[in-house]
Design an enzyme around this catalytic site. Structure first.
Site, PDB file in Angstrom:
ATOM      1  N   GLN A   1       0.808  -1.221   0.000  1.00  0.00           N
ATOM      2  CA  GLN A   1       0.000   0.000   0.000  1.00  0.00           C
ATOM      3  C   GLN A   1       0.841   1.271   0.000  1.00  0.00           C
ATOM      4  O   GLN A   1       0.346   2.332  -0.363  1.00  0.00           O
ATOM      5  CB  GLN A   1      -0.927   0.012   1.224  1.00  0.00           C
ATOM      6  CG  GLN A   1      -1.988  -1.079   1.197  1.00  0.00           C
ATOM      7  CD  GLN A   1      -3.101  -0.796   0.191  1.00  0.00           C
ATOM      8  OE1 GLN A   1      -3.298   0.357  -0.231  1.00  0.00           O
ATOM      9  NE2 GLN A   1      -3.824  -1.824  -0.200  1.00  0.00           N
TER      10      GLN A   1
ATOM     11  N   CYS B   1     -10.418  -7.036  -0.393  1.00  0.00           N
ATOM     12  CA  CYS B   1     -10.109  -8.435  -0.687  1.00  0.00           C
ATOM     13  C   CYS B   1     -10.995  -9.360   0.120  1.00  0.00           C
ATOM     14  O   CYS B   1     -11.263 -10.473  -0.276  1.00  0.00           O
ATOM     15  CB  CYS B   1      -8.657  -8.757  -0.362  1.00  0.00           C
ATOM     16  SG  CYS B   1      -7.538  -7.401  -0.580  1.00  0.00           S
TER      17      CYS B   1
HETATM   18  N1  PLP Z   1      -1.064  -6.894   1.058  1.00  0.00           N
HETATM   19  C1  PLP Z   1      -1.820  -5.803   1.191  1.00  0.00           C
HETATM   20  C2  PLP Z   1      -1.511  -4.815   2.259  1.00  0.00           C
HETATM   21  C3  PLP Z   1      -2.899  -5.602   0.322  1.00  0.00           C
HETATM   22  O1  PLP Z   1      -3.656  -4.507   0.456  1.00  0.00           O
HETATM   23  C4  PLP Z   1      -3.168  -6.567  -0.678  1.00  0.00           C
HETATM   24  C5  PLP Z   1      -4.313  -6.413  -1.592  1.00  0.00           C
HETATM   25  O2  PLP Z   1      -5.195  -5.649  -1.415  1.00  0.00           O
HETATM   26  C6  PLP Z   1      -2.326  -7.677  -0.766  1.00  0.00           C
HETATM   27  C7  PLP Z   1      -1.290  -7.815   0.120  1.00  0.00           C
HETATM   28  C8  PLP Z   1      -2.552  -8.728  -1.812  1.00  0.00           C
HETATM   29  O3  PLP Z   1      -2.000  -8.309  -3.033  1.00  0.00           O
HETATM   30  P1  PLP Z   1      -2.345  -9.037  -4.408  1.00  0.00           P
HETATM   31  O4  PLP Z   1      -3.713  -8.574  -4.772  1.00  0.00           O
HETATM   32  O5  PLP Z   1      -1.287  -8.551  -5.363  1.00  0.00           O
HETATM   33  O6  PLP Z   1      -2.248 -10.499  -4.190  1.00  0.00           O
END
Ligand code: PLP
Length: 350
Positions: A146, A291
């Site tokens: 982020q 997510c």
């Molecule tokens: N780490 C953080 C802090 C996130 O906000 C996210 C996704 O929103 C992820 C990891 C996961 O990333 P990715 O979508 O590339 O798998």
């Protein structure tokens, strides 16, 4: 990316088409490396930060793993036996608690603390975490998803061992990311098979996606300045809401934060109801982390801050784009106030 999608060539093939694809991949690797101040062999391309986090957290050979209470689910789920380092009510990792936990047990450890939290935006003191960890011989992993592209991120200055990046959080394509590794630190291999990524991550490279990641990394490095303006807009948004409803909780609001994030509670109206109201006004916001939206449980991040369940369920995460403008802020604040007044009326009737 569109141009590259039209080209043939596997980056591992030695014919001319393959060599052209390899050049594209290596050029992107340099751009991603430059964004976080490392040399290109330290960059391992992955399918995203989820994979990069899993690679480090699930496969570490360290007998002890310590993770902050506000890590992303891709860190927490990859290390189900990890010890949880608490955070302060402002959403910052508790350094004294970390130090005490490391003092209490001298087995080799891995410590994972993210750079900026995805729900409330708080910037974690990762360099201090690393200094404490190093004094105890621990390795440090940092999910910098982020923060990267919004603030300058310097892997070497942070003095950490692993870092995860996600292309789509800095304007690149979804499904691309990277694991950054300190020179000399062995990289655990999660995806096995072919010899791609110097045997550190098997599978034919997503050349177009990687090229998009490289382009986004370069653009993000050049565009960091845009976030000074975004911070002014975010602060204006929050102060207008507080001018209308002074008691409005803004989580992490007194801690250092990335410029584009605001996590605002609206007592008396669930985040889901707010989301529908905002959607009708053409505004896209999220409840908790996008997510994991759809899950009914309140955010583990807000719970770690000590926020009560009902209040946490009324929290909405607002993310401003790099090109946000005054008009968007105006529209958001108007919609927020209308919804808040509706919540107030409903509470009065009840
Ligand atoms: N780490 C953080 C802090 C996130 O906000 C996210 C996704 O929103 C992820 C990891 C996961 O990333 P990715 O979508 O590339 O798998």
């Amino acid at each position: 990316m569109m141009e590259i999608l039209g080209q043939v060539g596997n980056a591992s093939s030695i014919h001319a088409f393959g060599r052209a694809a390899r050049r594209i991949v290596e050029d992107a690797r340099e751009r991603v490396a430059a964004l976080v101040g490392v040399s290109s062999p330290q960059v391992v391309f992955t399918s995203g930060a989820t994979e990069a986090n899993n690679t480090v957290l699930a496969l570490t050979d360290r007998p002890r793993v310590l993770v902050s209470a506000i890590e992303h689910d891709s860190v927490l789920a990859a290390a189900p036996d990890a010890e949880i380092v608490p955070v302060t009510p402002e959403g910052l990792v508790d350094l004294a608690a970390l130090e005490a936990m490391l003092d209490a047990d001298n087995r080799p450890s891995l410590v994972a603390v993210m750079l900026a939290n995805n729900e409330i935006g708080t910037l974690q003191p990762v360099a201090e975490v690393a200094a404490i960890a190093k004094r105890h011989g621990a390795l440090v992993h940092c999910d910098a998803v982020q923060a990267t592209g919004k603030i300058p991120v310097d892997f070497v200055a942070l003095d950490i061992d692993f870092m995860s990046l996600s292309a789509h959080k800095l304007g690149g394509p979804q499904g691309n990311g990277a694991l950054i590794v300190r020179e000399g630190v062995p990289v655990p291999t999660l995806i096995r098979g072919g010899g791609q990524e110097k045997r550190r991550r098997a599978g034919t490279e997503n050349v177009a996606g990687i090229a998009g990641f490289g382009a986004a990394a370069e653009a993000a490095a050049a565009g960091l300045g845009a976030y000074n303006r975004v911070a002014v807009l975010r602060d204006a948004l929050e102060s207008r809401i507080r001018a209308a409803f002074p008691e409005t909780p803004i989580f992490g609001g007194c801690a250092p934060r990335i410029a584009n994030t605001s996590c605002i509670a609206m007592p008396g109206m669930s985040a889901e109801t707010q989301l529908m109201g905002f959607d009708l006004a053409g505004i896209a916001v999220s409840s908790g982390s996008a997510c994991s939206s759809g899950k009914v449980a309140a955010s583990h991040v807000l719970a770690a801050l000590g926020v009560g369940r009902d209040l946490a369920k009324s929290a909405v995460r607002v993310s401003l784009g790099w090109d946000a403008d005054e008009g968007q802020i105006e529209r958001f604040v108007e919609t927020w106030i209308t919804l808040r007044q509706k919540a107030e009326r409903r509470t009065a009737v009840a």
